[in-house]
Design an enzyme around this catalytic site. Structure first.
Site, PDB file in Angstrom:
ATOM      1  N   ASP A 113       0.824  -1.104   0.052  1.00  0.00           N
ATOM      2  CA  ASP A 113       0.025  -0.334   0.044  1.00  0.00           C
ATOM      3  C   ASP A 113       0.652   1.264   0.034  1.00  0.00           C
ATOM      4  O   ASP A 113       0.879   2.068   0.776  1.00  0.00           O
ATOM      5  CB  ASP A 113      -1.063  -0.152   1.145  1.00  0.00           C
ATOM      6  N   ASP A 256      -0.619   8.381  10.533  1.00  0.00           N
ATOM      7  CA  ASP A 256      -1.420   8.137   9.231  1.00  0.00           C
ATOM      8  C   ASP A 256      -2.681   7.738   9.785  1.00  0.00           C
ATOM      9  O   ASP A 256      -2.963   6.908  11.011  1.00  0.00           O
ATOM     10  CB  ASP A 256      -0.637   7.054   8.876  1.00  0.00           C
ATOM     11  N   GLU A 298      -3.234  13.027  10.128  1.00  0.00           N
ATOM     12  CA  GLU A 298      -4.052  12.845   8.604  1.00  0.00           C
ATOM     13  C   GLU A 298      -5.278  12.438   9.099  1.00  0.00           C
ATOM     14  O   GLU A 298      -5.601  11.315   9.426  1.00  0.00           O
ATOM     15  CB  GLU A 298      -3.110  11.681   8.060  1.00  0.00           C
ATOM     16  N   ASP A 366      -2.303  10.550  -2.401  1.00  0.00           N
ATOM     17  CA  ASP A 366      -3.911   9.979  -2.396  1.00  0.00           C
ATOM     18  C   ASP A 366      -4.883  10.617  -3.495  1.00  0.00           C
ATOM     19  O   ASP A 366      -4.503  11.643  -3.744  1.00  0.00           O
ATOM     20  CB  ASP A 366      -4.631  10.059  -0.890  1.00  0.00           C
TER      21      ASP A 366
HETATM   22  C1  GLC Z   1      -3.380   6.820   4.618  1.00  0.00           C
HETATM   23  C2  GLC Z   1      -2.688   6.902   3.527  1.00  0.00           C
HETATM   24  C3  GLC Z   1      -3.050   6.159   2.376  1.00  0.00           C
HETATM   25  C4  GLC Z   1      -3.273   4.603   2.927  1.00  0.00           C
HETATM   26  C5  GLC Z   1      -4.033   4.614   4.161  1.00  0.00           C
HETATM   27  C6  GLC Z   1      -3.757   3.297   4.743  1.00  0.00           C
HETATM   28  O1  GLC Z   1      -4.769   7.452   4.387  1.00  0.00           O
HETATM   29  O2  GLC Z   1      -2.377   8.366   3.092  1.00  0.00           O
HETATM   30  O3  GLC Z   1      -2.017   6.261   1.231  1.00  0.00           O
HETATM   31  O4  GLC Z   1      -3.617   3.707   1.913  1.00  0.00           O
HETATM   32  O5  GLC Z   1      -3.642   5.418   4.995  1.00  0.00           O
HETATM   33  O6  GLC Z   1      -2.715   3.062   5.763  1.00  0.00           O
END
Ligand code: GLC
Length: 623
Positions: A113, A256, A298, A366
């Site tokens: 990911d 995150d 985030e 993203d």
């Molecule tokens: C956050 C990241 C994204 C990722 C997700 C899962 O939202 O920005 O890219 O897929 O976390 O870890």
């Protein structure tokens, strides 16, 4: 340490203990946690401690209007950590002094990911380098006055992390770190109330694990196992990992996907009160061990869920948050040529207390999710599903006449909730513009794309917060379609805007008249002017300036008697608006600090007539 500072530390420690006992009620676990704090404090290098002392006296060091950020993938920008280090002169030339490295911790190819499925929090992916390389990069950055930001993925681990492997081998202690169930009864109950993050690329919130014949909670991808923060061991060890990473010389840690870290049956498992408690506890741990480190949260949620993650000013949770609402509303305004929602949104942002500090951006790694204020849009007859469809069609170039080029992300037919991918340049029409120009159809579309791209950046640079450029945007880099050929990525259209940085194209920034030069110099100019004038300070007062034209966004900044009005035409057509000075203002003359051109009213009038070209913008400073 002064007595005052000692007393403050004791206060912070007491609060931490109180919160910990309230959440876990476990003295023994707390004792273990305290040892973790002590160990990390002991291990903190003197050079970092020195930075801590400086920043303790200047807690809002990251509020400077001289900061310009960039986020990049190490593998795309120099191939490795050392490669990034040798490319630092380019970043310096761009004026970057805040650098966010996308995830580089170890994770398994094909199920990583983009690095957000971490298999070892203390090891760098071998193809990118080592922890030592990272520390050296941090030192090199600090020497150049560049702060580093690093991701900490705390909601889950990869299913190849040692804890998950032990859990798969049947270890009950390891299993207690995750959400693991003997059968689908409880998972099915959860599914009744928990939405899906990736409805098409990773449907459902649980995954069957063959090895143990059990069901595991996997909110994101099936290889990302959710950690159970109700278990104090998880909190202890993850905070240890956080502090370990901070001690490698990071200045900002990006937390995150935080809204997801606490789960409770019968809820949507998002933004639960315990999440706030845990983030506050992590903030306290940092204040005690590495006070020079700021936490960037985030939180990709609807507007009213975002701001609470700042916490109260005296008890902060996150120091900085992504300004996700302004970001997606900006793109909505572009597709609709209507800034009414943006102005409404900014009214709220402008009223927030000073501790609420954002990282502003146009694009990141993203997708753009359309988390707009649909209740507000409802008054104009805009309906959620139909509008998302419009936005997606506009940005993928399907809408008649659209020049945007993007792709859909997670287009689940039944939900009408698809999102958009693409680079700023491609979404602004540069990609289609270049093709038209190559086809000898004239350069007008290309020029319109460049104007649009620059207008959006000017809008970005006008807001309070750290403007963060997505690597490649400084030279108008286009979408990268090569991921369609890569089986590891072809299901994930976010790779459309995760292409390799093209140093060849970057060289064209020095060639007069090339699109790269126009965009690069345009951004440089915005950055330099922003850093020069105090009206761009974070403690300036900011208001929405209503232009009387729904296509033109206005923002007014005031600092110590200086007034600036930024005007941004979100439409491809010219617009004429009236620029009024604040009521009591004596001087009626303005200077556009981007062009040095003076503008003033006609005889006997107080307002100045302003003409903006399609996608035109200006920064008018009152003389
Ligand atoms: C956050 C990241 C994204 C990722 C997700 C899962 O939202 O920005 O890219 O897929 O976390 O870890």
């Amino acid at each position: 340490m002064t007595d005052g500072k000692k007393a403050r530390k004791i206060e912070l420690f007491e609060e931490l203990k109180w919160l910990y006992m309230e959440l876990y009620g476990d003295e023994e676990a707390f004792g273990y946690f305290v040892k973790i704090l002590e160990k990390n404090a002991d291990e903190r290098r003197p050079s970092l401690q020195k930075l801590d002392r400086i920043r303790e006296d200047d807690e809002q060091w990251y509020h400077s209007n001289k900061l310009l950020g960039m986020m990049l993938y190490v593998q795309n920008f120099g191939g490795s950590i050392n490669g990034v280090k040798s490319n630092l002169p380019y970043l310096e030339e761009c004026g970057i002094n805040y650098l966010h490295l996308m995830p580089i911790l170890d994770s398994t190819k094909g199920k990583s990911d983009g690095g957000y499925a971490v298999s070892d929090f203390r090891k760098i992916r071998p193809s990118l380098g080592t922890m030592e390389d990272l520390e050296n990069l941090a030192d090199a950055c600090h020497e150049k006055g560049i702060s580093l930001c690093f991701d900490f993925v705390l909601n889950h681990t990869s299913d190849e992390h040692a804890w998950a492997k032990a859990a798969k081998a049947g270890d009950p202690v390891a299993q207690s770190r995750f959400f693991i169930y003997d059968n689908w009864d409880i998972p099915h109950k959860y599914e009744e109330t928990v939405p899906q993050v990736f409805p098409t690329t990773a449907p459902g919130n649980f995954t069957w694990c063959d090895e143990i014949q059990k069901v595991v909670m996997t909110t994101f991808h099936n290889y990302q196992w959710d950690l159970n923060y109700a278990n104090p061991m998880v909190f202890n060890d993850m905070t240890d990992n956080l502090l370990y990473l901070a001690n490698r010389g990071m200045d900002v840690i990006r937390l995150d996907a935080i809204p997801y870290i606490w789960k409770e049956l019968g809820t949507n498992c998002r933004n639960l009160p315990q999440v706030h408690k845990i983030i506050r506890m992590m903030h306290l741990a940092c204040q005690l061990v590495c006070p020079g480190v700021a936490l960037l949260g985030e939180v990709v949620m609807e507007p009213r869920e975002v701001v609470p993650y700042f916490g109260p000013a005296e008890k902060p949770e996150c120091d900085i948050l992504y300004n996700v609402t302004t970001m997606c509303t900006t793109w909505h305004s572009l597709a609709t040529r209507d800034v009414r929602l943006l102005a409404h949104q900014m009214e709220q942002v402008c009223k927030l207390p000073g501790n609420c500090f954002f990282q502003n951006y146009l694009r990141c790694h993203d997708d753009i999710g359309w988390g707009l204020d649909f209740a507000f849009l409802g008054q104009f007859g805009i309906e959620e599903v139909a509008h998302k469809k419009y936005l997606n069609e506009w940005f993928t170039g399907k809408w008649p006449g659209s020049w945007a080029r993007g792709e859909l992300y997670n287009d689940a037919a039944d939900l009408g909730d698809a999102r958009t991918c693409g680079t700023t340049a491609s979404l602004c029409g540069l990609e289609s513009g270049i093709l038209e120009a190559l086809d000898n159809k004239g350069g007008e579309s290309l020029k319109r794309g460049i104007d649009c791209d620059l207008m959006l950046h000017a809008w970005l640079f006008t807001q309070t917060g750290i403007p963060v450029i997505y690597s490649g945007d400084e030279i108008g880099q286009l979408n990268d379609y090569s991921y369609h050929e890569d089986p590891a990525h072809w299901e994930d259209s976010r790779y459309l805007h995760r292409g390799k940085f093209d140093f060849g194209l970057a060289a064209l920034r020095k060639k007069k008249g090339m699109m790269q030069q126009v965009i690069y110099d345009g951004l440089q100019h915005l950055k330099n002017v922003r850093a020069k004038y105090d009206v761009f300070r974070s403690d300036a007062n900011v208001y929405v300036y209503y232009t009387g034209d729904d296509r033109v966004m206005g923002l007014m900044r005031e600092y110590e008697g200086q007034t600036l009005v930024g005007l941004f035409n979100f439409s491809e057509h010219p617009a004429d608006v009236k620029l009024y000075p604040p009521d009591e203002a004596e001087s009626l003359t303005w200077v556009d600090i981007l062009t040095d051109a003076e503008h003033g009213p006609r005889e006997g009038e107080r307002h100045t007539d302003m003409h903006l070209e399609g996608y035109g913008f200006c920064w008018m400073l009152q003389k």
